[in-house]
Design an enzyme around this catalytic site. Structure first.
Site, PDB file in Angstrom:
ATOM      1  N   LYS A   1       0.802  -1.229   0.000  1.00 32.50           N
ATOM      2  CA  LYS A   1       0.000   0.000   0.000  1.00 32.50           C
ATOM      3  C   LYS A   1       0.830   1.272   0.000  1.00 32.50           C
ATOM      4  O   LYS A   1       0.296   2.354  -0.266  1.00 32.50           O
ATOM      5  CB  LYS A   1      -0.961  -0.006   1.181  1.00 32.50           C
ATOM      6  CG  LYS A   1      -2.027  -1.058   1.068  1.00 32.50           C
ATOM      7  CD  LYS A   1      -2.890  -0.832  -0.160  1.00 32.50           C
ATOM      8  CE  LYS A   1      -4.136  -1.680  -0.108  1.00 32.50           C
ATOM      9  NZ  LYS A   1      -5.066  -1.315  -1.157  1.00 32.50           N
ATOM     10  N   ASP A   2       2.122   1.165   0.283  1.00 37.62           N
ATOM     11  CA  ASP A   2       2.978   2.355   0.159  1.00 37.62           C
ATOM     12  C   ASP A   2       2.900   2.933  -1.253  1.00 37.62           C
ATOM     13  O   ASP A   2       2.966   4.147  -1.447  1.00 37.62           O
ATOM     14  CB  ASP A   2       4.445   1.997   0.437  1.00 37.62           C
ATOM     15  CG  ASP A   2       4.732   1.788   1.924  1.00 37.62           C
ATOM     16  OD1 ASP A   2       3.775   1.822   2.722  1.00 37.62           O
ATOM     17  OD2 ASP A   2       5.912   1.583   2.263  1.00 37.62           O
TER      18      ASP A   2
END
Lengths: 92, 299
Positions: B40-41
């Site tokens: 998700k970064d």
């Protein structure tokens, strides 16, 4: 009769009801009572051996039954039982 | 150099061979190697960068979004690194560890009903933003095209740079669907014959955190499977959990349950292929298993 709170992911089986009534002196009996009123619900929360599925939590008045007597946990008429998915993703 | 420059370019690791199938290569894209600990970064950074560039996010705004965990941790980390305020709406039953990680970055947490899952969090964030629209920037990862774009520009390109024409199958779980849509588009552009497979929980009530059971969920606007997804594979929670446990025992890879779902999906695809067929299957490993160790307890 105890009150059982139903997560959204199981409300299709309870005709959309958020809370239902179920009878029984233990959690195991309450699940059997739920199954007779709402066929199919037991298989969603218990596995083939009858044990609670690992990703489902059941609370009796805010106490996790895994830290009580599991399916043998006694239930009082006035208790509120909550079926809570162990995870938070995805359900509508 | 900033912390956010460490996002992406994750390793592609060979996974243990499938028994009796020496011609099938299995690779795991190690998204847990991102600095925030998850895939998700990538979308979080792409959405924030786009919002800063377009003026939607300034230091006067609060970035707010609904998240069941990893996206929130990514927002929290990137917000702290770049100096933006973050507020997260999450269901109360998100694991305690995830809540604590987000808080450690100085992020505000707002809880929605544990009975309503991530969709309850989405509805709550919409209410909050509607009350004070000028105060917030709401990226809405479920509708934001920067989410799949991060994977089109990053994940997909990186896989092709490493494996090139060898890749035959790509498998990822569906949460927002950003990973499978963005990576899938990039791979299909390279070679239409690459099969793109999306794994989803087999039931509305499931234990695969971060993944969505599409038939009973608010469908993300970015989910347009007809563009690049060949198959949607339903996955039982137990099968995915077992695959994750197996990989930690066999390969020392303590991966999360959505990674387990992708690996279990790869094994199913492999079992379907003719006995002597060669294949090169890539799975996304979104995060590590530590975040789920307390899953059977609600703390």
């Amino acid at each position: 009769m105890a009150t059982v709170r139903i997560p959204t992911s199981l409300r299709k089986l309870t005709q959309g009801k958020e809370e239902v009534q179920a009878s029984g002196a233990t959690i195991g009996e309450v699940i059997a009572s739920l199954e007779s009123s709402y066929p199919g619900i037991r298989a969603r929360i218990c596995d083939e051996s009858g044990a609670l599925r690992r990703f489902v939590n059941l609370f009796v008045s805010a106490e996790d039954i895994r830290f009580l007597k599991n399916l043998e946990t006694p239930v009082q008429e006035s208790d509120e039982i909550s079926i809570v998915p162990a995870i938070a993703g995805g359900q509508c | 150099m900033n912390l956010v420059d460490l996002i992406g370019n994750t390793p592609l690791l060979p996974l243990p061979a499938i028994p009796d199938r020496p011609r099938i290569e299995l690779w795991g894209k190690c998204e847990f190697m991102n600095p925030g600990g998850s895939v998700k970064d990538r979308p979080a950074l792409q959405m924030i960068r786009h919002a800063i560039a377009s003026g939607q996010l300034t230091h006067e705004h609060i970035l707010i979004d609904a998240t069941s965990g990893n996206t929130g941790i990514a927002y929290a980390m990137i917000g702290a690194a770049l100096g933006y305020r973050i507020a997260l709406v999450m269901p109360e039953n998100v694991s305690a560890a995830r809540q604590q990680i987000a808080r450690a970055f100085g992020t505000e947490l707002i809880f929605s009903s544990p009975l309503e899952g991530s969709d309850g969090a989405i509805r709550r964030v919409r209410e909050i933003v509607a009350e004070a629209p000028k105060r917030y920037f709401y990226p809405d990862q479920y509708s934001n095209e920067s989410n799949p774009l991060a994977h089109y520009l990053g994940t997909g390109a990186e896989i092709l740079a490493t494996l090139g024409d060898r890749i035959t199958h790509f498998i990822a779980g569906i949460g927002t669907s950003g990973t499978v849509m963005g990576t899938g588009r990039r791979l299909k552009e390279h070679r239409r014959a690459i099969r793109v497979i999306a794994v989803e929980p087999d039931d509305a009530l499931h234990g695969l955190e971060g993944l969505k059971h599409m038939p009973t969920s608010l469908v993300p606007a970015i989910w347009r499977p007809e563009e690049c997804v060949d198959e949607i594979l339903p996955m039982a929670t137990e099968e995915a959990w077992n695959a994750a446990e197996c990989l930690s025992h066999q390969a020392g890879l303590l991966i999360g349950h959505s990674a387990g779902a992708a690996v279990a999906g790869a094994h199913r695809i492999a079992a379907r292929l003719p006995p002597r067929e060669t294949a090169c299957i890539v799975c996304i490993l979104p995060d590590r298993g530590e975040r789920y160790l307390t899953l059977s307890r609600r703390e």
